[in-house]
Enzyme design. Structure first.
Site, PDB file in Angstrom:
ATOM      1  N   CYS A  22       0.836  -1.202   0.000  1.00  0.00           N
ATOM      2  CA  CYS A  22       0.000   0.000   0.000  1.00  0.00           C
ATOM      3  C   CYS A  22       0.874   1.256   0.000  1.00  0.00           C
ATOM      4  CB  CYS A  22      -0.925  -0.003   1.212  1.00  0.00           C
ATOM      5  SG  CYS A  22      -1.947   1.479   1.335  1.00  0.00           S
ATOM      6  N   GLN A  28      -1.838  10.156  16.552  1.00  0.00           N
ATOM      7  CA  GLN A  28      -2.093  10.411  15.138  1.00  0.00           C
ATOM      8  C   GLN A  28      -1.253   9.489  14.265  1.00  0.00           C
ATOM      9  OE1 GLN A  28      -1.680  12.838  17.385  1.00  0.00           O
ATOM     10  NE2 GLN A  28      -3.286  14.347  17.118  1.00  0.00           N
ATOM     11  N   ASN A  49      -9.982  18.847  21.878  1.00  0.00           N
ATOM     12  CA  ASN A  49      -9.578  17.896  20.830  1.00  0.00           C
ATOM     13  C   ASN A  49     -10.493  16.670  20.912  1.00  0.00           C
ATOM     14  OD1 ASN A  49      -8.237  16.524  18.835  1.00  0.00           O
ATOM     15  ND2 ASN A  49      -6.349  16.212  19.981  1.00  0.00           N
ATOM     16  N   CYS A 107     -11.306  16.690  13.865  1.00  0.00           N
ATOM     17  CA  CYS A 107     -11.154  15.792  12.726  1.00  0.00           C
ATOM     18  C   CYS A 107     -12.429  15.742  11.889  1.00  0.00           C
ATOM     19  CB  CYS A 107     -10.779  14.385  13.192  1.00  0.00           C
ATOM     20  SG  CYS A 107     -11.978  13.629  14.310  1.00  0.00           S
TER      21      CYS A 107
END
EC number: 2.1.1.-
Length: 493
Positions: A193, A317, A415, A442
């Site tokens: 990938c 992350q 967050n 996000c």
């Protein structure tokens, strides 16, 4: 060579081809077509929706075509038909969009569909993401006047993903390790990938060989037999080491012990191996307990100024370069002088809190997941930071306690997960009266919703910085800066 496994009940039948959809040039109405699963239709793609599907239409259905880009004319296979909407994927590109890259980084994107924008020129991706954020802000009248900065992109657009959770399917003689193909129950085998870190790809290939060589049984959800269910891989770029977690249907020492030894012999960069048992039938990947097969239980990553320990279930992350961009922007916009008290809500393992601690008088981190709080405390000790306190508990309850204690707060960092903040949390934050609120999100949709509520509570969003944490996907993270509105005193009588 990438392979694809079809799950039972989704074997291919003869395709029935129907006429064009999406309307003809000149604004003519689209032809009436009869859509059914596995039929094909010619479609002209007019745009992208918020999930990265190409938008088209037939007279009696809206169409969402995975793999289609604005300006494409494609032959699409229909996967699912609802009352007013049909979903499908591109079978053949008849006329290519000018947005299409001549050399996309993935040759298999049309089969995988895991990265909806990967066939698009990157400059067009960046503009699409910025416009996506702008559309969400424009949906609220009160959010005018916000400065929306150009998209910040990490230095690497490929091989950036350092954490993956992959499904294992098939038989031990020919195992598939990959993701579910979009809009289907088929597992696409990921051999190399271009999004995954190089070390992740090497681990996947070694595990695949090990399963076959050692004849480790693969779990079948349909029959509820077998052992291996998922493969979780985490990489520390600072150490260039990997962690491998085998998620199994039951505790079975021998097979996993031998597979772990094989993987470590073939790939010495693997320093941590664990078995996680998940016997549930739901969609949750990992169970509650990790059984380590190596003396070492964690890796260490460095993001900007801080080092962070990575355990099997730590939230961090997946793009270190993107995380650095977010941490830097938060630190810049906090405008700390060393005298402030900072409150970091939904702090995870403490990355942002520890970054700000070196510039603040005191930082309080709050996180509902107790294991993450323990990781954050260990990270503080590892970095030699003593002015950071981490508390485990519900955010709303912790905010209530802070208010009762009369704790003064200068800067609040939010967050939250994708669903955004509960209204109660936002009202409690505003009641604390910080001069600045920094919101890391996000989800552009929930960010815009929460910014609109915060404005009614006296906090105006001044600027938003989009960050491309996931190049080639439709996801975009944002950092928003809000300042407290100071009302002028009315001296008139």
């Amino acid at each position: 060579m990438k392979r694809e496994k079809q799950s039972s009940g989704s074997r291919r039948k003869g395709d029935g081809t129907v006429g064009p959809a999406g309307g003809k040039p000149g604004g003519e109405r689209p032809l009436r077509v009869r859509l059914s699963p596995r039929s094909t239709v010619e479609a002209r793609i007019s745009g992208l929706d918020d999930e990265g599907y190409g938008i088209s239409c037939a007279e009696n259905h809206g169409l969402r075509i995975a793999g289609g880009l604005p300006g494409d004319t494609v032959q699409a296979v229909i996967d699912h038909v609802a009352q007013r909407m049909a979903f499908g994927h591109v079978k053949k590109i008849l006329v290519a969009s000018p947005l299409r890259s001549r050399r996309p980084p993935c040759r298999e994107s049309a089969h995988c569909l895991g990265c909806p924008l990967i066939a698009m020129n990157y400059c067009d991706q960046a503009e699409w993401k910025r416009q996506f954020v702008l559309r969400q802000l424009d949906a609220y009248r009160g959010l005018d006047g916000i400065e929306l900065h150009p998209l910040l992109s990490p230095r690497r657009l490929t091989n950036y993903r350092t954490t993956v959770r992959l499904t294992i399917a098939g038989k031990y003689a020919e195992p598939y390790i990959g993701i579910f193909r979009r809009s289907s129950h088929d597992v696409v085998d990921l051999c190399d990938c271009p999004i995954h870190h190089h070390l992740v790809n090497r681990v996947v290939e070694v595990v695949r060989r090990g399963i076959s060589r050692l004849k480790v049984p693969v779990y079948s959800p349909r029959n509820r037999v077998g052992l291996l269910r998922y493969l979780v891989v985490r990489v520390s770029e600072a150490e260039q080491k990997a962690m491998v977690v085998f998620v199994t249907a039951r505790r079975s020492y021998n097979e996993i012990h031998h597979l772990a030894r094989y993987v470590r012999e073939q790939l010495p960069e693997v320093e941590v191996v664990a078995q996680n048992v998940n016997s549930s039938e739901g969609n949750v990947i990992m169970g509650p307990v990790d059984h380590f097969l190596t003396p070492k239980h964690h890796l260490t990553e460095r993001i900007g100024e801080v080092s962070l320990m990575i355990s099997p279930r730590s939230f961090l992350q997946v793009n270190r370069d993107g995380a650095c961009l977010i941490y830097e922007r938060v630190a810049e916009w906090a405008r700390l002088t060393g005298r402030e008290t900072v409150l970091d809500l939904y702090c995870g393992i403490g990355g942002i809190a520890l970054t700000l601690a070196r510039r603040a008088r005191r930082v309080i981190g709050v996180e509902v997941v107790e294991a993450a709080v323990e990781d954050a405390r260990r990270n503080a000790r590892m970095n030699g930071i003593s002015n950071c306190v981490f508390q485990a508990g519900d955010v709303a309850e912790q905010l209530e306690e802070l208010a009762e204690d009369g704790e003064g707060v200068d800067v609040v960092v939010l967050n939250p997960p994708r669903k955004g903040c509960d209204e109660q949390v936002l009202r409690q934050v505003a009641a604390l009266g910080p001069r600045t609120v920094l919101y890391v999100s996000c989800s552009p949709q929930t960010l815009a919703r929460d910014l609109n509520l915060l404005k009614s509570l006296g906090y105006v969003c001044v600027e938003v910085q989009p960050v491309d944490m996931f190049p080639h996907t439709m996801h975009v993270e944002n950092v928003a800066r809000l300042e407290k509105v100071i009302k002028a005193l009315d001296n008139t009588e």
